[in-house]
Design a protein around this motif. Structure first.
Motif, PDB file in Angstrom:
ATOM      1  N   LYS A 121       0.829  -1.200   0.000  1.00 30.99           N
ATOM      2  CA  LYS A 121       0.000   0.000   0.000  1.00 30.99           C
ATOM      3  C   LYS A 121       0.864   1.252   0.000  1.00 30.99           C
ATOM      4  N   GLU A 122       0.602   2.131  -0.943  1.00 30.59           N
ATOM      5  CA  GLU A 122       1.230   3.445  -0.996  1.00 30.59           C
ATOM      6  C   GLU A 122       0.115   4.471  -1.152  1.00 30.59           C
ATOM      7  N   LYS A 123      -0.152   5.184  -0.078  1.00 27.84           N
ATOM      8  CA  LYS A 123      -1.275   6.117  -0.014  1.00 27.84           C
ATOM      9  C   LYS A 123      -2.579   5.359  -0.255  1.00 27.84           C
ATOM     10  N   TYR A 124      -3.246   5.572  -1.405  1.00 28.34           N
ATOM     11  CA  TYR A 124      -4.543   4.930  -1.639  1.00 28.34           C
ATOM     12  C   TYR A 124      -4.459   3.813  -2.683  1.00 28.34           C
ATOM     13  N   ARG A 125      -3.246   3.394  -3.021  1.00 26.39           N
ATOM     14  CA  ARG A 125      -3.082   2.402  -4.077  1.00 26.39           C
ATOM     15  C   ARG A 125      -2.387   1.157  -3.541  1.00 26.39           C
ATOM     16  N   TYR A 126      -2.856  -0.013  -3.986  1.00 27.89           N
ATOM     17  CA  TYR A 126      -2.225  -1.282  -3.635  1.00 27.89           C
ATOM     18  C   TYR A 126      -1.569  -1.876  -4.883  1.00 27.89           C
ATOM     19  N   THR A 127      -0.309  -2.300  -4.745  1.00 33.28           N
ATOM     20  CA  THR A 127       0.406  -2.937  -5.846  1.00 33.28           C
ATOM     21  C   THR A 127       0.660  -4.395  -5.492  1.00 33.28           C
ATOM     22  N   LYS A 128       0.299  -5.292  -6.393  1.00 31.20           N
ATOM     23  CA  LYS A 128       0.434  -6.727  -6.133  1.00 31.20           C
ATOM     24  C   LYS A 128       1.863  -7.199  -6.391  1.00 31.20           C
ATOM     25  N   LEU A 129       2.387  -7.963  -5.435  1.00 33.96           N
ATOM     26  CA  LEU A 129       3.715  -8.548  -5.561  1.00 33.96           C
ATOM     27  C   LEU A 129       3.622 -10.039  -5.242  1.00 33.96           C
ATOM     28  N   PRO A 130       3.825 -10.918  -6.227  1.00 34.40           N
ATOM     29  CA  PRO A 130       3.776 -12.365  -5.956  1.00 34.40           C
ATOM     30  C   PRO A 130       4.828 -12.758  -4.917  1.00 34.40           C
ATOM     31  N   VAL A 131       4.427 -13.499  -3.914  1.00 36.66           N
ATOM     32  CA  VAL A 131       5.346 -13.916  -2.856  1.00 36.66           C
ATOM     33  C   VAL A 131       6.498 -14.739  -3.427  1.00 36.66           C
ATOM     34  N   SER A 132       6.233 -15.497  -4.474  1.00 37.73           N
ATOM     35  CA  SER A 132       7.263 -16.348  -5.079  1.00 37.73           C
ATOM     36  C   SER A 132       8.398 -15.541  -5.709  1.00 37.73           C
ATOM     37  N   ASP A 133       8.177 -14.243  -5.957  1.00 39.69           N
ATOM     38  CA  ASP A 133       9.215 -13.393  -6.550  1.00 39.69           C
ATOM     39  C   ASP A 133      10.215 -12.874  -5.517  1.00 39.69           C
ATOM     40  N   ILE A 134       9.889 -13.039  -4.243  1.00 35.06           N
ATOM     41  CA  ILE A 134      10.751 -12.514  -3.181  1.00 35.06           C
ATOM     42  C   ILE A 134      11.981 -13.407  -3.022  1.00 35.06           C
ATOM     43  N   LEU A 135      13.165 -12.796  -3.062  1.00 40.04           N
ATOM     44  CA  LEU A 135      14.420 -13.537  -2.902  1.00 40.04           C
ATOM     45  C   LEU A 135      14.810 -13.646  -1.432  1.00 40.04           C
ATOM     46  N   TRP A 136      14.854 -12.509  -0.764  1.00 37.45           N
ATOM     47  CA  TRP A 136      15.183 -12.487   0.656  1.00 37.45           C
ATOM     48  C   TRP A 136      14.667 -11.207   1.298  1.00 37.45           C
ATOM     49  N   LEU A 137      14.669 -11.189   2.637  1.00 41.74           N
ATOM     50  CA  LEU A 137      14.120 -10.067   3.379  1.00 41.74           C
ATOM     51  C   LEU A 137      15.068  -9.655   4.499  1.00 41.74           C
ATOM     52  N   LYS A 138      15.054  -8.374   4.798  1.00 43.59           N
ATOM     53  CA  LYS A 138      15.865  -7.853   5.894  1.00 43.59           C
ATOM     54  C   LYS A 138      15.001  -6.963   6.777  1.00 43.59           C
ATOM     55  N   ALA A 139      14.989  -7.249   8.076  1.00 43.70           N
ATOM     56  CA  ALA A 139      14.212  -6.449   9.017  1.00 43.70           C
ATOM     57  C   ALA A 139      14.994  -5.209   9.420  1.00 43.70           C
ATOM     58  N   GLU A 140      14.297  -4.083   9.455  1.00 38.64           N
ATOM     59  CA  GLU A 140      14.869  -2.818   9.917  1.00 38.64           C
ATOM     60  C   GLU A 140      13.870  -2.201  10.884  1.00 38.64           C
ATOM     61  N   GLY A 141      13.952  -2.602  12.161  1.00 43.29           N
ATOM     62  CA  GLY A 141      12.988  -2.118  13.136  1.00 43.29           C
ATOM     63  C   GLY A 141      11.605  -2.661  12.835  1.00 43.29           C
ATOM     64  N   ASN A 142      10.637  -1.757  12.640  1.00 44.20           N
ATOM     65  CA  ASN A 142       9.264  -2.160  12.324  1.00 44.20           C
ATOM     66  C   ASN A 142       9.023  -2.281  10.824  1.00 44.20           C
ATOM     67  N   TYR A 143      10.080  -2.244  10.043  1.00 49.40           N
ATOM     68  CA  TYR A 143       9.969  -2.320   8.587  1.00 49.40           C
ATOM     69  C   TYR A 143      10.700  -3.549   8.056  1.00 49.40           C
ATOM     70  N   ILE A 144      10.343  -3.928   6.833  1.00 48.68           N
ATOM     71  CA  ILE A 144      11.039  -5.008   6.134  1.00 48.68           C
ATOM     72  C   ILE A 144      11.487  -4.495   4.775  1.00 48.68           C
ATOM     73  N   GLU A 145      12.750  -4.739   4.457  1.00 54.16           N
ATOM     74  CA  GLU A 145      13.243  -4.500   3.104  1.00 54.16           C
ATOM     75  C   GLU A 145      13.063  -5.803   2.335  1.00 54.16           C
ATOM     76  N   ILE A 146      12.319  -5.755   1.240  1.00 57.04           N
ATOM     77  CA  ILE A 146      12.025  -6.943   0.437  1.00 57.04           C
ATOM     78  C   ILE A 146      12.866  -6.882  -0.835  1.00 57.04           C
ATOM     79  N   TYR A 147      13.725  -7.873  -1.012  1.00 63.12           N
ATOM     80  CA  TYR A 147      14.635  -7.876  -2.158  1.00 63.12           C
ATOM     81  C   TYR A 147      14.103  -8.792  -3.254  1.00 63.12           C
ATOM     82  N   LEU A 148      13.973  -8.205  -4.447  1.00 62.45           N
ATOM     83  CA  LEU A 148      13.525  -8.924  -5.635  1.00 62.45           C
ATOM     84  C   LEU A 148      14.683  -8.971  -6.627  1.00 62.45           C
TER      85      LEU A 148
END
Length: 242
Positions: free
Chosen positions: A146-173
């Motif tokens: 979600k960015e403001k009033y828009r939702y962008t679909k991201l297939p979970v299978s496209d995610i390579l790895w993730l990094k936690a930064e506090g209350n956020y996640i960096e999602i690497y594709l």
């Protein structure tokens, strides 16, 4: 006043460091001499910073202790060590120390290392507060960002790895990186897929893209992701089952 926990197994060095820290005006907790004592001190109270000797006496060293600190206490630490060889530094890097201090060192070097670490911690907290309010919603096999009033679909299978930064996640594709407001634990719980494997307090990987596995590192395509000892043992069991 900044509260510091010193973890040092050599009495003479510990006494010398205690004297330096007290004259610099820091608030010292009771020094811990080994892995078990350090955990006891952390259960008693939370310091602002830990000075952690890498080579503690006993079966478990400072890097083993750092893994527990990251997983249970989330307190920043500076490694103090007499070793600056490649293998030691590589293993130490997997637990994300705030700084390193190579023994022997002078009072001025200790002060500088502590102040730089505190400055780095303050900067990270400031960046955390300035991150955009981007949320994520997991529905079946997709993550909707979600960015403001828009939702962008991201297939979970496209995610390579993730990094936690506090209350956020960096999602690497493969071609880009996304940032969402969600804890790593919550994301993994919502996705609930066996191919997403946590390697560290701050990292998780998609095993479908794993190309190499070492005791301290998992390679996802060409990216090297740190893995802590406990998760590495679990991954070995997972691979054996597979």
């Amino acid at each position: 006043m900044i509260k510091i926990l010193l973890v040092e197994d050599e009495g003479i060095i510990a006494a010398d460091m205690e004297n330096m820290l007290e004259t610099m005006g820091y608030d010292l907790m009771e020094t811990a001499m080994d892995y078990e004592e350090a955990l006891e001190r952390l259960e008693e109270g939370t310091p602002d910073l830990i000075l952690l000797d890498v080579n503690l006496g006993g079966k478990k060293d400072g890097i083993d202790l750092a893994e527990v600190i990251n997983e249970r206490f989330s307190v920043p630490f500076i490694f103090t060590t007499s070793y600056s060889d490649g293998p030691t530094i590589q293993r130490a890097n997997t637990v994300n120390p705030t700084n390193y201090l190579v023994k022997p060192f002078k009072k001025e070097q200790l002060f500088t290392a502590i102040e730089l670490a505190l400055l780095k911690i303050a900067g990270e907290k400031k960046l955390e507060s300035e991150k955009p309010e981007t949320e994520g919603l997991v529905i079946k096999d997709a993550l909707f960002i979600k960015e403001k009033y828009r939702y962008t679909k991201l297939p979970v299978s496209d995610i390579l790895w993730l990094k936690a930064e506090g209350n956020y996640i960096e999602i690497y594709l493969a071609e880009k990186k996304e940032l969402i407001r969600m804890s790593l634990s919550h994301f993994l719980e919502k996705v609930n897929r066996p191919n997403f494997f946590r390697t560290h307090k701050s990292y998780a990987v998609n095993l479908d893209y794993m190309t190499k596995f070492e005791p301290t590192m998992v390679t996802i395509l060409e990216s090297e992701i740190p893995i802590s000892k406990s998760y590495a043992e679990e991954l070995v069991k997972r691979i054996e089952v597979m």
